[in-house]
Design an enzyme around this catalytic site. Structure first.
Site, PDB file in Angstrom:
ATOM      1  N   GLU A 309     -29.936 -13.680  -3.024  1.00 31.42           N
ATOM      2  CA  GLU A 309     -28.928 -13.252  -2.129  1.00 31.42           C
ATOM      3  C   GLU A 309     -28.118 -14.513  -1.756  1.00 31.42           C
ATOM      4  O   GLU A 309     -28.564 -15.486  -1.619  1.00 31.42           O
ATOM      5  CB  GLU A 309     -29.425 -12.574  -0.742  1.00 31.42           C
ATOM      6  N   GLU A 362     -24.081  -1.914   5.740  1.00 36.10           N
ATOM      7  CA  GLU A 362     -25.110  -1.241   5.960  1.00 36.10           C
ATOM      8  C   GLU A 362     -25.364  -0.828   7.566  1.00 36.10           C
ATOM      9  O   GLU A 362     -26.048  -1.680   8.457  1.00 36.10           O
ATOM     10  CB  GLU A 362     -26.469  -1.574   5.311  1.00 36.10           C
ATOM     11  N   LYS A 365     -28.938  -1.210   9.255  1.00 34.24           N
ATOM     12  CA  LYS A 365     -29.854  -2.304   9.137  1.00 34.24           C
ATOM     13  C   LYS A 365     -30.314  -2.757  10.599  1.00 34.24           C
ATOM     14  O   LYS A 365     -29.382  -2.741  11.433  1.00 34.24           O
ATOM     15  CB  LYS A 365     -29.214  -3.437   8.719  1.00 34.24           C
ATOM     16  N   GLU A 371     -25.650  -8.184  11.465  1.00 38.95           N
ATOM     17  CA  GLU A 371     -26.546  -8.057  10.012  1.00 38.95           C
ATOM     18  C   GLU A 371     -26.018  -6.769   9.185  1.00 38.95           C
ATOM     19  O   GLU A 371     -26.328  -6.633   8.095  1.00 38.95           O
ATOM     20  CB  GLU A 371     -28.008  -7.651  10.625  1.00 38.95           C
TER      21      GLU A 371
END
Length: 474
Positions: A309, A362, A365, A371
């Protein structure tokens, strides 16, 4: 008289033959003793050479050629994402060559079938214990989550857990990680899949206890021996990569007054760190080389790194904006896909498989807005900012990544007294830099030794073997 002469002659001949027989037996006995001695010497020499090569020459593992394409993390912790088939079409339209998913979702793996994408699949940390405890359970997992989708879906990597060694609530599972990997590997071997599918795990940077300067990189004492060493041995034996989730963004945001923004964004034109002969213009290089140094310190010079990542957020906290995200991600892609391959100062011209984080925002999350906003695409599939993910450029370093030995300062490094490890890393107290051997305490000394031992010691070993074989041919 004639008869007597013949008999006498015959008796002398018998005595002569008897004498010659005794001499032959003596020579045979001596020959056997000499042969036994020679065999002993030969065996001893060969044993010595074997031990010599094992101890003094570098271990190595074989890596298949990698496609020079960028990867993307396809997370699905959201309630507004397009269907997997649409997501796969978007991924392909961007020119991405590999994709990582965090589980083995059936709909996603089916959608990835016949896409031409290399697929990395994962599993939750909660699955590891059962796979470690039972080879049968591991084989059933491979059957259900891998074999069921072959050959249409090109699964190339299985990541056993994600950031397990950061989760202190699962310390009992840490030592089960390698047994789980071994059981899964045994299943792949039995099914004839081990040459095309590799097994690893994804770690955070805080598996290091020390990271600055990069040459002082060291693994945490609580995991170095029971977990990291057997894991690196497994990766070395199977030709797999150590995957690391590494974020220069968090390195900068944790200490923006000390870490320059251009050092994190790949835009710096002067070194921020000089570590022996190595010049560090970019934080990512320093983080990766700290990991490489830590592996070298425990004898695994040749295990390669992959970036599981890496990305930059666009909303929710300091420095999270579209402009910096575009700058970082484009420079990351250009750097990784540079032609010729750039590599890091410590490992030049070595390709690093890399997965950008992430494909989509997202919205479910945990961790708040910061985040949830790492995607390069909005949920409707439109791009947040222009991004060329198929770059094939010549990356121009601002200056040589490796300086002549005479330019190395006596202290071994300058500038940064520390390197950030990862977001939310627990404070590490009472640490001292790892002790150095006389060779490694010299700036660049360890590297000189690694380069020299093959070029000098291997010819010596081969010469000794040749001399031994020549002796026994005489």
């Amino acid at each position: 008289m004639i008869l007597s002469y013949v008999q006498a002659g015959g008796g002398g001949s018998q005595r002569k033959e008897k004498k010659m027989g005794v001499e032959r037996r003596v020579r045979s006995f001596c020959s056997k003793k000499e042969e036994a001695w020679n065999c002993g010497v030969l065996r001893g020499t060969l044993l010595f050479l074997s031990l010599f090569c094992m101890c003094c020459l570098p271990s190595s593992c074989d890596y298949a050629p990698e496609a020079h394409t960028i990867g993307i993390n396809y997370g699905q912790v959201a309630d507004n994402l397009p269907a997997p088939a649409v997501a796969v079409s978007l991924i392909k339209s961007l020119g991405i060559g590999r994709v990582r998913i965090y589980d083995s979702d059936a709909a996603t793996l089916t959608a990835l079938g016949n896409s031409g994408l290399q697929v990395t699949i994962g599993m939750g940390n909660d699955v590891i214990s059962s796979l470690a405890a039972s080879a049968v359970a591991a084989d059933q997992w491979i059957l259900a989550n891998v074999v069921a989708y072959l050959p249409g879906t090109n699964i190339t990597v299985i990541l056993v857990g994600n950031e397990l060694l950061t989760d202190t609530t699962l310390t009992a599972v840490w030592t089960q990680l390698v047994p789980a990997m071994q059981n899964l590997q045994a299943s792949l071997v039995n099914r004839g899949l081990s040459s095309t599918i590799k097994i690893s795990t994804a770690c955070e940077m805080n598996i290091l206890s020390w990271s600055s300067p990069p040459s002082n990189g060291s693994f945490r004492a609580d995991i170095a021996v029971p977990v990291i060493t057997p894991m690196l041995q497994f990766l070395n034996d199977t030709g797999s990569y150590l995957y690391v989730n590494v974020y220069p963004y968090f390195g900068w945001v944790d200490d923006p007054g000390y870490i320059p923004l251009d050092y994190a964004l790949f835009t710096r034109t002067t070194p921020f760190i000089q570590d022996g002969p190595y010049n560090y213009f970019y934080l990512l290089d320093a983080q990766l080389d700290a990991l490489a140094s830590a592996m070298e310190r425990i004898g695994f010079d040749d295990v390669r790194l992959a970036i599981g990542e890496c990305g930059w957020p666009t909303l929710g906290t300091i420095g999270a904006n579209v402009s910096d995200a575009q700058t970082f991600n484009q420079n990351l892609v250009d750097y990784i896909l540079s032609n010729p391959t750039e590599g890091t100062p410590r490992r030049p011209q070595v390709f690093i498989p890399t997965y950008v984080f992430a494909l989509f925002n997202e919205d479910l999350k945990p961790g708040g807005v910061a985040e949830q906003n790492w995607g390069i695409l909005y949920a409707n599939g439109s791009q947040k900012y222009p991004l060329n993910l198929t770059a094939d450029v010549r990356w121009e370093s601002p200056a040589p990544l490796v300086s002549p030995p005479t330019s190395a300062p006596s202290s071994g490094f300058t500038a940064a007294s520390r390197l950030p490890l990862s977001p939310g890393s627990p404070p590490i107290s009472g640490l001292t830099p790892p002790s150095e051997s006389p060779i490694s305490s010299i700036p660049g000394g360890a590297e000189v030794w690694r380069a020299t031992r093959s070029t000098l010691l291997l010819p010596f070993a081969l010469s000794l073997l040749a001399a031994t074989l020549f002796y026994f041919q005489q």
